[in-house]
Design an enzyme around this catalytic site. Structure first.
Site, PDB file in Angstrom:
ATOM      1  N   MET A 140       0.853  -1.197   0.000  1.00 29.81           N
ATOM      2  CA  MET A 140       0.000   0.000   0.000  1.00 29.81           C
ATOM      3  C   MET A 140       0.892   1.251   0.000  1.00 29.81           C
ATOM      4  O   MET A 140       2.006   1.225   0.509  1.00 29.81           O
ATOM      5  CB  MET A 140      -0.916  -0.001   1.228  1.00 29.81           C
ATOM      6  CG  MET A 140      -1.992  -1.068   1.148  1.00 29.81           C
ATOM      7  SD  MET A 140      -3.111  -1.045   2.560  1.00 29.81           S
ATOM      8  CE  MET A 140      -3.986   0.506   2.307  1.00 29.81           C
ATOM      9  N   GLU A 155      -6.797  -2.710  -8.147  1.00 27.82           N
ATOM     10  CA  GLU A 155      -7.117  -3.581  -7.006  1.00 27.82           C
ATOM     11  C   GLU A 155      -7.422  -5.018  -7.444  1.00 27.82           C
ATOM     12  O   GLU A 155      -8.407  -5.627  -7.002  1.00 27.82           O
ATOM     13  CB  GLU A 155      -8.326  -3.021  -6.222  1.00 27.82           C
ATOM     14  CG  GLU A 155      -8.184  -1.593  -5.773  1.00 27.82           C
ATOM     15  CD  GLU A 155      -7.261  -1.388  -4.573  1.00 27.82           C
ATOM     16  OE1 GLU A 155      -6.667  -2.374  -4.078  1.00 27.82           O
ATOM     17  OE2 GLU A 155      -7.118  -0.231  -4.156  1.00 27.82           O
ATOM     18  N   CYS A 159      11.091   2.975   9.736  1.00 24.82           N
ATOM     19  CA  CYS A 159      12.506   3.406   9.696  1.00 24.82           C
ATOM     20  C   CYS A 159      12.763   4.530   8.695  1.00 24.82           C
ATOM     21  O   CYS A 159      13.846   5.098   8.678  1.00 24.82           O
ATOM     22  CB  CYS A 159      13.420   2.207   9.410  1.00 24.82           C
ATOM     23  SG  CYS A 159      13.258   1.560   7.745  1.00 24.82           S
TER      24      CYS A 159
HETATM   25  P1  ADP Z   1      -1.124   2.694  -3.904  1.00 20.83           P
HETATM   26  O1  ADP Z   1      -2.203   2.517  -4.932  1.00 20.83           O
HETATM   27  O2  ADP Z   1       0.083   1.841  -4.164  1.00 20.83           O
HETATM   28  O3  ADP Z   1      -1.641   2.512  -2.516  1.00 20.83           O
HETATM   29  P2  ADP Z   1      -1.225   5.541  -4.536  1.00 20.83           P
HETATM   30  O4  ADP Z   1      -0.799   5.755  -5.942  1.00 20.83           O
HETATM   31  O5  ADP Z   1      -2.702   5.578  -4.253  1.00 20.83           O
HETATM   32  O6  ADP Z   1      -0.568   4.175  -3.997  1.00 20.83           O
HETATM   33  O7  ADP Z   1      -0.565   6.618  -3.584  1.00 20.83           O
HETATM   34  C1  ADP Z   1       0.802   6.888  -3.600  1.00 20.83           C
HETATM   35  C2  ADP Z   1       1.048   8.161  -2.788  1.00 20.83           C
HETATM   36  O8  ADP Z   1       0.852   7.902  -1.409  1.00 20.83           O
HETATM   37  C3  ADP Z   1       2.455   8.682  -2.869  1.00 20.83           C
HETATM   38  O9  ADP Z   1       2.650   9.479  -4.014  1.00 20.83           O
HETATM   39  C4  ADP Z   1       2.560   9.522  -1.583  1.00 20.83           C
HETATM   40  O10 ADP Z   1       2.087  10.849  -1.805  1.00 20.83           O
HETATM   41  C5  ADP Z   1       1.555   8.863  -0.643  1.00 20.83           C
HETATM   42  N1  ADP Z   1       2.175   8.135   0.465  1.00 20.83           N
HETATM   43  C6  ADP Z   1       1.640   8.000   1.700  1.00 20.83           C
HETATM   44  N2  ADP Z   1       2.388   7.228   2.492  1.00 20.83           N
HETATM   45  C7  ADP Z   1       3.455   6.830   1.747  1.00 20.83           C
HETATM   46  C8  ADP Z   1       4.583   5.985   1.990  1.00 20.83           C
HETATM   47  N3  ADP Z   1       4.772   5.394   3.165  1.00 20.83           N
HETATM   48  N4  ADP Z   1       5.454   5.785   0.981  1.00 20.83           N
HETATM   49  C9  ADP Z   1       5.273   6.380  -0.214  1.00 20.83           C
HETATM   50  N5  ADP Z   1       4.219   7.183  -0.502  1.00 20.83           N
HETATM   51  C10 ADP Z   1       3.312   7.408   0.448  1.00 20.83           C
HETATM   52  P1  TMP Z   2      -3.951   0.321  -2.079  1.00 25.02           P
HETATM   53  O1  TMP Z   2      -2.911  -0.704  -2.385  1.00 25.02           O
HETATM   54  O2  TMP Z   2      -4.431   1.041  -3.279  1.00 25.02           O
HETATM   55  O3  TMP Z   2      -3.535   1.249  -0.995  1.00 25.02           O
HETATM   56  O4  TMP Z   2      -5.258  -0.430  -1.577  1.00 25.02           O
HETATM   57  C1  TMP Z   2      -5.230  -1.689  -0.992  1.00 25.02           C
HETATM   58  C2  TMP Z   2      -6.617  -2.069  -0.487  1.00 25.02           C
HETATM   59  O5  TMP Z   2      -6.580  -3.425  -0.056  1.00 25.02           O
HETATM   60  C3  TMP Z   2      -7.117  -1.278   0.718  1.00 25.02           C
HETATM   61  O6  TMP Z   2      -8.531  -1.110   0.639  1.00 25.02           O
HETATM   62  C4  TMP Z   2      -6.816  -2.173   1.904  1.00 25.02           C
HETATM   63  C5  TMP Z   2      -6.978  -3.544   1.317  1.00 25.02           C
HETATM   64  N1  TMP Z   2      -6.144  -4.607   1.900  1.00 25.02           N
HETATM   65  C6  TMP Z   2      -6.711  -5.859   2.112  1.00 25.02           C
HETATM   66  O7  TMP Z   2      -7.899  -6.071   1.869  1.00 25.02           O
HETATM   67  N2  TMP Z   2      -5.922  -6.873   2.612  1.00 25.02           N
HETATM   68  C7  TMP Z   2      -4.592  -6.695   2.871  1.00 25.02           C
HETATM   69  O8  TMP Z   2      -3.938  -7.653   3.300  1.00 25.02           O
HETATM   70  C8  TMP Z   2      -4.017  -5.393   2.633  1.00 25.02           C
HETATM   71  C9  TMP Z   2      -2.564  -5.162   2.894  1.00 25.02           C
HETATM   72  C10 TMP Z   2      -4.825  -4.382   2.145  1.00 25.02           C
HETATM   73 MG    MG Z   3      -4.216   1.946  -4.991  1.00 28.89          MG
HETATM   74 ZN    ZN Z   4      11.729  -0.178   7.997  1.00 30.19          ZN
END
Ligand code: ADP
Ligand code: TMP
Ligand code: MG
Ligand code: ZN
Length: 193
Positions: free
Chosen positions: A13, A85, A144
């Site tokens: 995530m 997703e 970290c």
């Molecule tokens: P994902 O779909 O992988 O969850 P998104 O594209 O929705 O990621 O979001 C990425 C954005 O989240 C980054 O550009 C940054 O602004 C924000 N962000 C929040 N926490 C973190 C983190 N721990 N590491 C990197 N980016 C982060």
């Molecule tokens: P993201 O990767 O775009 O941040 O979204 C991941 C989605 O998946 C968020 O709704 C949380 C969910 N999730 C699970 O259902 N199971 C998992 O083990 C993890 C890490 C995330």
């Molecule tokens: Mg996402």
């Molecule tokens: Zn770490």
């Protein structure tokens, strides 16, 4: 000879999977190319009709429960299909993705490779197997501060299922070492419960 391509974007995530997926959508929309975007119905975090990143960039998307529904929305003249997703879909997604590729449609998928329990998500793993290109993203480790987070850690709660929609209130991104440390602390806390 078909030149269609399957690109799969994976990582923990907050690693920028959705942002990268949206950056590919922009290439098609700026080029006035026809495309369709999809997301699972279960993901109701921000908006049901949009794929939304953690930085609030968004793209209109069709909500679907099962991968088979994708074909209902395809006219055949799309240049690309985008699916976010993918970990939430069942394994029939691979059949649909391969069908789209045969129709000469490029497919861009993004999703989690690992659950908060550090297990692989089967659908993501399978789709990675068929990919022409896998983009593996990292996040900044919440503990970290290094740019090496590969796992999503879930703060302990009652919900034990590997499917649990949520954001910062539940999950952080961490590196392998910090994941182990947090798990050890969790186990210690349980002993004194
Ligand atoms: P994902 O779909 O992988 O969850 P998104 O594209 O929705 O990621 O979001 C990425 C954005 O989240 C980054 O550009 C940054 O602004 C924000 N962000 C929040 N926490 C973190 C983190 N721990 N590491 C990197 N980016 C982060
Ligand atoms: P993201 O990767 O775009 O941040 O979204 C991941 C989605 O998946 C968020 O709704 C949380 C969910 N999730 C699970 O259902 N199971 C998992 O083990 C993890 C890490 C995330
Ligand atoms: Mg996402
Ligand atoms: Zn770490």
């Amino acid at each position: 000879m078909k030149n269609s391509e399957l690109v799969v974007i994976v990582g923990p995530m907050y690693s920028g999977k959705t942002s990268e997926l949206i950056s590919y959508v922009e290439i098609y929309s700026l080029g006035r190319k026809k495309f369709k975007a999809f997301k699972p119905l279960i993901d109701d975090r921000y908006d049901k009709s949009f794929i939304v990143s953690h930085t609030n960039t968004k793209v209109e998307a069709v909500n679907i429960k099962s991968p088979e529904e994708i074909t209902d929305y395809i006219d055949g003249d799309e240049k690309a299909v985008f699916i976010d997703e993918i970990q939430f879909f069942d394994e029939s997604l691979k059949n649909i993705v391969n069908k789209l590729l045969k129709m000469d449609i490029n497919v861009y998928c993004s999703g989690l490779d690992l659950s908060f329990k550090n297990n692989t998500f089967k659908t993501t793993t399978e789709i990675m197997g068929y990919a022409d290109r896998v983009i593996k993203k990292k996040a900044v480790c919440h503990e970290c501060g290094e740019y090496n987070a590969t796992i999503s850690y879930k703060k302990p709660d009652e919900e034990n299922s590997e499917i649990d929609v949520g954001g910062f209130e539940k999950y952080i991104a961490v590196c392998r070492d910090c994941y182990e440390e947090l798990k050890q602390k969790e186990n210690m806390a349980k002993l004194f419960d």
